[in-house]
Design a protein around this motif. Structure first.
Motif, PDB file in Angstrom:
ATOM      1  N   UNK A 129       0.845  -1.190   0.000  1.00  0.00           N
ATOM      2  CA  UNK A 129       0.000   0.000   0.000  1.00  0.00           C
ATOM      3  C   UNK A 129       0.881   1.241   0.000  1.00  0.00           C
ATOM      4  N   UNK A 130       0.242   2.403   0.134  1.00  0.00           N
ATOM      5  CA  UNK A 130       0.975   3.655   0.265  1.00  0.00           C
ATOM      6  C   UNK A 130       0.378   4.481   1.401  1.00  0.00           C
ATOM      7  N   UNK A 131       1.241   5.265   2.053  1.00  0.00           N
ATOM      8  CA  UNK A 131       0.812   6.106   3.171  1.00  0.00           C
ATOM      9  C   UNK A 131       1.384   7.508   3.000  1.00  0.00           C
ATOM     10  N   UNK A 132       0.636   8.497   3.492  1.00  0.00           N
ATOM     11  CA  UNK A 132       1.099   9.884   3.461  1.00  0.00           C
ATOM     12  C   UNK A 132       0.564  10.596   4.687  1.00  0.00           C
ATOM     13  N   UNK A 133       1.395  11.429   5.299  1.00  0.00           N
ATOM     14  CA  UNK A 133       0.988  12.192   6.481  1.00  0.00           C
ATOM     15  C   UNK A 133       0.695  13.632   6.082  1.00  0.00           C
ATOM     16  N   UNK A 134      -0.349  14.205   6.692  1.00  0.00           N
ATOM     17  CA  UNK A 134      -0.709  15.596   6.431  1.00  0.00           C
ATOM     18  C   UNK A 134      -0.861  16.333   7.759  1.00  0.00           C
ATOM     19  N   UNK A 135      -0.919  17.655   7.669  1.00  0.00           N
ATOM     20  CA  UNK A 135      -1.076  18.477   8.871  1.00  0.00           C
ATOM     21  C   UNK A 135      -2.538  18.806   9.161  1.00  0.00           C
ATOM     22  N   UNK A 136      -3.446  18.307   8.351  1.00  0.00           N
ATOM     23  CA  UNK A 136      -4.869  18.585   8.564  1.00  0.00           C
ATOM     24  C   UNK A 136      -5.345  18.053   9.914  1.00  0.00           C
ATOM     25  N   UNK A 137      -6.247  18.776  10.557  1.00  0.00           N
ATOM     26  CA  UNK A 137      -6.888  18.331  11.808  1.00  0.00           C
ATOM     27  C   UNK A 137      -5.857  17.851  12.835  1.00  0.00           C
ATOM     28  N   UNK A 138      -4.818  18.614  13.020  1.00  0.00           N
ATOM     29  CA  UNK A 138      -3.752  18.306  13.987  1.00  0.00           C
ATOM     30  C   UNK A 138      -2.954  17.056  13.622  1.00  0.00           C
ATOM     31  N   UNK A 139      -2.998  16.688  12.381  1.00  0.00           N
ATOM     32  CA  UNK A 139      -2.179  15.572  11.907  1.00  0.00           C
ATOM     33  C   UNK A 139      -2.989  14.353  11.537  1.00  0.00           C
ATOM     34  N   UNK A 140      -2.755  13.850  10.306  1.00  0.00           N
ATOM     35  CA  UNK A 140      -3.475  12.670   9.831  1.00  0.00           C
ATOM     36  C   UNK A 140      -2.519  11.755   9.063  1.00  0.00           C
ATOM     37  N   UNK A 141      -2.854  10.472   9.061  1.00  0.00           N
ATOM     38  CA  UNK A 141      -2.152   9.477   8.250  1.00  0.00           C
ATOM     39  C   UNK A 141      -3.150   8.887   7.274  1.00  0.00           C
ATOM     40  N   UNK A 142      -2.841   8.990   5.977  1.00  0.00           N
ATOM     41  CA  UNK A 142      -3.725   8.476   4.938  1.00  0.00           C
ATOM     42  C   UNK A 142      -3.136   7.199   4.337  1.00  0.00           C
ATOM     43  N   UNK A 143      -4.007   6.202   4.116  1.00  0.00           N
ATOM     44  CA  UNK A 143      -3.600   4.916   3.546  1.00  0.00           C
ATOM     45  C   UNK A 143      -4.471   4.628   2.326  1.00  0.00           C
ATOM     46  N   UNK A 144      -3.830   4.230   1.220  1.00  0.00           N
ATOM     47  CA  UNK A 144      -4.613   3.841   0.045  1.00  0.00           C
ATOM     48  C   UNK A 144      -4.081   2.535  -0.543  1.00  0.00           C
ATOM     49  N   UNK A 145      -5.042   1.643  -0.925  1.00  0.00           N
ATOM     50  CA  UNK A 145      -4.738   0.460  -1.711  1.00  0.00           C
ATOM     51  C   UNK A 145      -3.899  -0.582  -1.003  1.00  0.00           C
ATOM     52  N   UNK A 146      -3.200  -1.382  -1.811  1.00  0.00           N
ATOM     53  CA  UNK A 146      -2.388  -2.478  -1.285  1.00  0.00           C
ATOM     54  C   UNK A 146      -3.024  -3.818  -1.595  1.00  0.00           C
ATOM     55  N   UNK A 147      -2.493  -4.858  -0.993  1.00  0.00           N
ATOM     56  CA  UNK A 147      -3.014  -6.201  -1.255  1.00  0.00           C
ATOM     57  C   UNK A 147      -2.989  -7.059   0.000  1.00  0.00           C
ATOM     58  N   UNK A 148      -3.798  -8.096  -0.025  1.00  0.00           N
ATOM     59  CA  UNK A 148      -3.865  -9.086   1.045  1.00  0.00           C
ATOM     60  C   UNK A 148      -3.774 -10.450   0.392  1.00  0.00           C
ATOM     61  N   UNK A 149      -3.048 -11.362   1.001  1.00  0.00           N
ATOM     62  CA  UNK A 149      -2.900 -12.707   0.451  1.00  0.00           C
ATOM     63  C   UNK A 149      -3.203 -13.741   1.508  1.00  0.00           C
ATOM     64  N   UNK A 150      -3.715 -14.882   1.079  1.00  0.00           N
ATOM     65  CA  UNK A 150      -3.951 -15.977   2.014  1.00  0.00           C
ATOM     66  C   UNK A 150      -2.616 -16.591   2.404  1.00  0.00           C
ATOM     67  N   UNK A 151      -2.548 -17.301   3.525  1.00  0.00           N
ATOM     68  CA  UNK A 151      -1.270 -17.878   3.983  1.00  0.00           C
ATOM     69  C   UNK A 151      -0.586 -18.751   2.935  1.00  0.00           C
ATOM     70  N   UNK A 152      -1.369 -19.470   2.138  1.00  0.00           N
ATOM     71  CA  UNK A 152      -0.784 -20.356   1.120  1.00  0.00           C
ATOM     72  C   UNK A 152      -0.431 -19.612  -0.158  1.00  0.00           C
ATOM     73  N   UNK A 153      -0.782 -18.336  -0.243  1.00  0.00           N
ATOM     74  CA  UNK A 153      -0.591 -17.493  -1.425  1.00  0.00           C
ATOM     75  C   UNK A 153      -1.364 -18.023  -2.626  1.00  0.00           C
ATOM     76  N   UNK A 154      -2.423 -18.773  -2.365  1.00  0.00           N
ATOM     77  CA  UNK A 154      -3.278 -19.249  -3.448  1.00  0.00           C
ATOM     78  C   UNK A 154      -4.320 -18.210  -3.823  1.00  0.00           C
ATOM     79  N   UNK A 155      -4.477 -17.175  -2.998  1.00  0.00           N
ATOM     80  CA  UNK A 155      -5.439 -16.117  -3.267  1.00  0.00           C
ATOM     81  C   UNK A 155      -4.801 -14.752  -3.002  1.00  0.00           C
TER      82      UNK A 155
END
Length: 541
Positions: A129-155
């Protein structure tokens, strides 16, 4: 009659579509059987259930820990106000199973202390995924996208969701806004002015069907709306894992490198490592218009690589640092990869697009007259050379000349600190391939660097560059790291080891080994969670 026949033909499904639907149905049935054999649930159901469980969390729980576990493809971000680094997500693979994390850590740079935080409404686990920090509202961390995989990596499951963590409230919120980027990982996201800008990435469904992107999306942090921008000019080829950096004034975006693959022939893919650079420039008269242009790079030529880490200096210095990476070479059968891993550090002037290879200098003064410092340095060298001539050994100048012949090193003195600049040198898992006598003579110019790796976490806070984790390969084994280093980018005198790593403590399971008792044998599953007898995270004392 003719009209009836016309409507009938209009609704008729072509043979190719029927074949595709049948194939998809067969694949779904086959996958369900395979998942049942593995004891795994459908990955979309797993992700949805995790998100529901996190939404029910009411209290914030914190605990001080030694350090996060081994991981790669996580995000490491500088806090916009506090002397802290913020780590989120990542993955770990031991040859047998893959674990994807959704934990949130804070590193206090003053106390040199890690804290894990369990906050209400957290996103599902993810990596890439990707993350970015901003100064809005006394500081925020934004996260977008990325992936999740099953333990066997079959999915695999690719996300297209957007989340924000507000530091003051210590609470997550999922932002629902239409027209956002498609599901992807390996993209890049940066914060420029009052916008989040997303570029590139890829999507792979494990059915030999993948896609790389070169689209650009902007999220307005004031209106909470997405916009896919239309560009003119020749854009970069679709890619993932590239470097995306803004210039100091935010008027231009720099895209460098990255990776993509394409079909070479049936059932054979061929990867491509990009070494080109592009500028995305906003029109001065029309803020809605952007133009792509190919950029000319100057200075040292960076050897082809992917998986390098990059971060820009948080000031008007208008420069960025790039560390590590790997260059893979396919064999003739396109089956085996031989990777050369790097641990070199580059400095990129974001205004001049000028590359320099950075090596560490001997400690120098940072104040006073530059000419006076040079005079004292020359005097010191002369005294040392006189002593060396009496003993019959090589002088520092002769030793440096021999080292320079091997590495084409030059000295760059800007009157503030001395930097040794030279071409990129690939390093293996061990170190430079010098004979013992040369290595001893060049030891004064060869200082400690973190070991070679890819996809490490990298961030700058208060003029200090930090690097954590990543992976490195040796043969068919992949080692995930958990070491932690810092470097003052102004002095460039030495890397400091904040936490060392012992790879002998990591167990790698070859594919031929028995996979039973995996949960008991893996040291990485819960070593970063301090839990009580009821399985709950203990409160920070």
């Amino acid at each position: 009659m003719g009209k009836k026949d016309k409507n009938k033909n209009k609704n008729k499904i072509s043979g190719s579509i029927k074949t595709a639907l049948k194939t998809e149905k067969k694949l779904n049935v086959k996958q369900k059987k395979e998942l049942a054999a593995l004891g795994e649930d459908d990955i979309e159901k797993v992700v949805a259930e995790i998100e529901r469980e996190e939404a029910h969390r009411q209290r914030v729980k914190e605990a001080v820990i030694d350090a996060p576990s081994r991981r790669v493809n996580f995000s490491l971000t500088a806090h916009p106000f506090k002397n802290e680094l913020v780590m989120f997500g990542g993955e770990f693979h031991d040859g047998r199973q893959t674990l994807v994390y959704g934990d949130l850590f804070f590193y206090n740079t003053n106390k040199q202390e890690w804290t894990i935080v369990k906050a209400p409404g957290a996103p599902p686990p993810r990596c890439g995924h990707q993350a970015a920090a901003t100064t809005n509202h006394s500081g925020e961390l934004w996260i977008f996208g990325g992936e999740f995989t099953s333990p066997s990596e079959s999915q695999y499951y690719h996300y297209r969701d957007l989340w924000v963590f507000r530091f003051t409230d210590k609470k997550w919120e999922k932002i629902t806004a239409p027209n956002g980027p498609s599901a992807r990982s390996g993209h890049r996201m940066i914060h420029v002015k009052k916008q989040l800008i997303v570029f590139g990435g890829f999507h792979d469904n494990l059915r030999n069907d993948y896609k790389y992107f070169n689209d650009v999306h902007i999220f307005d942090l004031e209106t909470y709306t997405w916009q896919k921008i239309e560009t003119v000019g020749v854009p970069p080829a679709p890619r993932s894992g590239c470097i995306l950096l803004p210039t100091a004034d935010g008027s231009k975006l720099i895209v460098y490198g990255g990776y993509s693959k394409e079909k070479a022939k049936k059932d054979v893919d061929r990867g491509q490592v990009h070494t080109d650079m592009f500028l995305l420039t906003q029109d001065k008269n029309n803020a809605a218009k952007y133009k792509w242009s190919c950029a000319k790079q100057t200075g040292v030529r960076v050897s082809p690589r992917c998986g390098a880490s990059a971060t820009s200096v948080q000031s008007a210095a208008n420069q960025a640092f790039v560390f590590g990476g790997v260059h893979d070479e396919d064999d003739e059968n396109e089956e085996n990869l031989r990777g050369t891993f790097y641990n070199d550090l580059f400095a990129l002037d974001l205004g001049k697009l000028h590359w320099r290879v950075v090596t560490l200098s001997e400690k120098t003064e940072t104040s006073g007259n530059a000419e006076e410092r040079r005079r004292r340095r020359r005097k010191k060298h002369k005294e040392e050379n006189d002593e060396l001539e009496e003993s019959g050994t090589d002088s520092d100048e002769e030793i440096l000349e021999k080292c320079s012949e091997q590495s084409a090193v030059s000295i760059d003195d800007d009157g503030i600190f001395t930097m040794t600049v030279g071409p990129a040198v690939p390093l293996g898992i061990s170190s430079l391939s010098l004979d013992s006598s040369s290595a001893m003579k060049c030891s004064k110019q060869t200082k400690f660097f973190p070991s070679p790796r890819i996809n490490a976490g990298m961030a700058i806070k208060n003029n200090i560059l930090y690097i954590y984790g990543g992976i490195v390969e040796e043969g068919n084994r992949q080692y995930t790291l958990r070491d932690f280093y810092s470097l003052d980018y102004r002095k460039l005198d030495e890397w400091k080891t904040l936490m060392a790593d012992d790879l002998s403590s990591q167990t790698w399971f070859d594919s031929s080994e028995d996979s039973e008792d995996s949960e008991e044998d893996s040291e990485e599953e819960c070593d970063n969670e301090l839990v009580d007898d009821n399985g709950e995270l203990r409160e920070k004392e």
